[in-house]
Design an enzyme around this catalytic site. Structure first.
Site, mmCIF file in Angstrom:
data_model
loop_
_atom_site.group_PDB
_atom_site.id
_atom_site.type_symbol
_atom_site.label_atom_id
_atom_site.label_comp_id
_atom_site.label_asym_id
_atom_site.label_seq_id
_atom_site.Cartn_x
_atom_site.Cartn_y
_atom_site.Cartn_z
ATOM 1 N N LYS A 1 9.287 7.761 13.222
ATOM 2 C CA LYS A 1 9.284 6.294 13.501
ATOM 3 C C LYS A 1 10.311 5.828 12.195
ATOM 4 O O LYS A 1 9.973 4.846 11.530
ATOM 5 C CB LYS A 1 7.757 5.787 12.947
ATOM 6 C CG LYS A 1 7.608 4.491 13.230
ATOM 7 C CD LYS A 1 7.288 3.982 14.629
ATOM 8 C CE LYS A 1 7.218 2.560 14.634
ATOM 9 N NZ LYS A 1 6.966 2.053 16.095
ATOM 10 N N ASP B 1 5.574 6.037 19.182
ATOM 11 C CA ASP B 1 4.805 5.425 20.197
ATOM 12 C C ASP B 1 5.109 5.723 21.502
ATOM 13 O O ASP B 1 4.487 5.961 22.567
ATOM 14 C CB ASP B 1 4.797 3.839 19.920
ATOM 15 C CG ASP B 1 6.304 3.427 19.322
ATOM 16 O OD1 ASP B 1 6.965 4.228 19.047
ATOM 17 O OD2 ASP B 1 6.314 2.138 19.250
ATOM 18 N N ASP C 1 -1.276 15.281 13.261
ATOM 19 C CA ASP C 1 -2.622 15.304 13.583
ATOM 20 C C ASP C 1 -3.244 14.677 14.632
ATOM 21 O O ASP C 1 -3.855 14.989 15.582
ATOM 22 C CB ASP C 1 -2.988 14.670 12.093
ATOM 23 C CG ASP C 1 -4.692 14.545 12.245
ATOM 24 O OD1 ASP C 1 -5.187 15.473 12.690
ATOM 25 O OD2 ASP C 1 -5.378 13.589 11.552
#
Ligand code: ATP
Length: 334
Positions: free
Chosen positions: A173, A206, A230
């Protein structure tokens, strides 16, 4: 030549799925010798310690452990056993394959990918977590290091190379979290440059989640930081039908621990009906790791053939079979 491994039979359904797994490994003739060690509730009752020193010594000596799920008692100041093991042995790579198997609840038929999650840093730091005295503001730190990023990305490329995979996707990100995710991405690019034979792709987290749900077949190896890893590895487990078929490995320089991703399933413990496949697939990862890729492949193929034949499937897969019955059906095909 035999190789000694540490075997932790675990809690709940742990002993049942471990017995089934060892039965199949024996039929496979992988030449393994088992050193049994206690951990979890069994160890607490016998030795007064969730993770006795003898067990840690056994893993340190053998460098490879096959582990069933363990219960960490709630409260009482117990730290999660899995977290303690990761810290103790610096198991920096969490490796979770997601493969679509026949006759399961897999959403797609052509998924075959591995998530490589950084396991020791990122947003999972115990230190630096604060809530203001008035309870209005909370703060938590994230740490990403060059060393941590380098070794996890290198692990992903080496895994791709060793297993004939073609592409590594770094999930990040960095467009928003420019410091930590930015460092991870920069290091990933540097490492990728050393593996020109393997395609390198960058993807913002995303978008990666959307792509995973819509077109999962485009992915091969994914590598990412702790928190994203995770979430993504569970998303991938969901894509291929849930935790019953999800194995995982925690790998460091000096030790590697292979396990099923699911927990101790207390609701079905002791009934002999648990699905042993996740631990069996973890055993296949272990065989790859210890230099027995042919046996790993034989084991995976036997699992696929048994699922295809719907032979002795356990209840979670829509059958009425028992844990050992299913294992014997798999063993007959190795
Ligand atoms: P824990 O507290 O150890 O995480 P849990 O019950 O909260 O245990 P899981 O053990 O992962 O979490 O189980 C979630 C559900 O999935 C339960 O209904 C359990 O029976 C089922 N399940 C988990 N593993 C298996 C398995 N190997 N075979 C069949 N069902 C399973």
């Amino acid at each position: 030549m035999t190789q000694k491994i540490t075997v932790i039979r675990g809690d709940g359904i742990g002993p049942e799925i471990m017995d089934a797994t060892l039965y199949v490994l024996d039929q496979l003739g992988a030449g393994l010798e088992y050193e049994f060690a206690d951990a979890g509730i069994v160890a607490l009752e016998k030795h007064g310690d969730l993770m006795p020193k003898e067990t840690l010594d056994s893993i340190a000596r053998n460098k490879v452990a096959l582990k069933s799920p363990l219960t960490t008692p709630v409260g009482g100041g117990f730290t999660s056993i899995n977290v303690s093991l990761r810290r103790h042995f610096d198991l920096y790579a969490n490796v979770r394959p997601a493969i679509s198997f026949p006759n399961t609840r897999s959403r797609y038929e052509n998924i075959n990918m591995i998530t490589v999650r950084e396991n020791t840093e990122g947003a999972y730091l115990a230190e630096g977590q604060e809530v203001s005295a008035d309870g209005e503001t909370a703060f938590s730190g994230t740490k990403v290091t060059r060393k941590g990023s380098e070794r996890i990305v290198r692990y992903a490329f080496e895994l791709a190379k060793a297993t004939g995979r073609k592409k590594v996707t770094a999930v990040h990100k960095a467009n928003i979290i420019k410091s930590t995710s930015g460092l991870f991405l920069n290091v990933a690019r540097e490492v990728a440059a050393k593996y020109p034979e393997i395609e390198f792709q960058e993807m913002i987290v995303d978008n990666a989640c959307m792509q995973l749900v819509m077109r999962p077949e485009q992915f091969d190896v994914l590598v990412t930081t702790n928190l994203f890893g995770d979430i993504i590895s569970d998303l991938c487990a969901g894509l291929v039908g849930g935790l019953g078929l999800a194995p995982g490995a925690n790998i460091g320089e000096n030790a590697a621990i292979f396990e099923a991703v699911h927990g101790t399933a207390p609701d079905i413990a002791g009934k002999g009906i648990a699905n042993p496949c996740a631990l069996l697939l973890a055993a296949a990862q272990m065989l790859d790791h210890i230099g027995q890729p042919q046996n790993a492949e034989r084991l995976r193929k036997a699992i696929v053939a048994t699922l295809e034949a719907k032979d002795s499937l356990t209840g979670d897969l829509g059958g009425t079979g028992t844990t050992m019955g299913f294992a014997k059906a798999i063993a007959s095909r190795v």
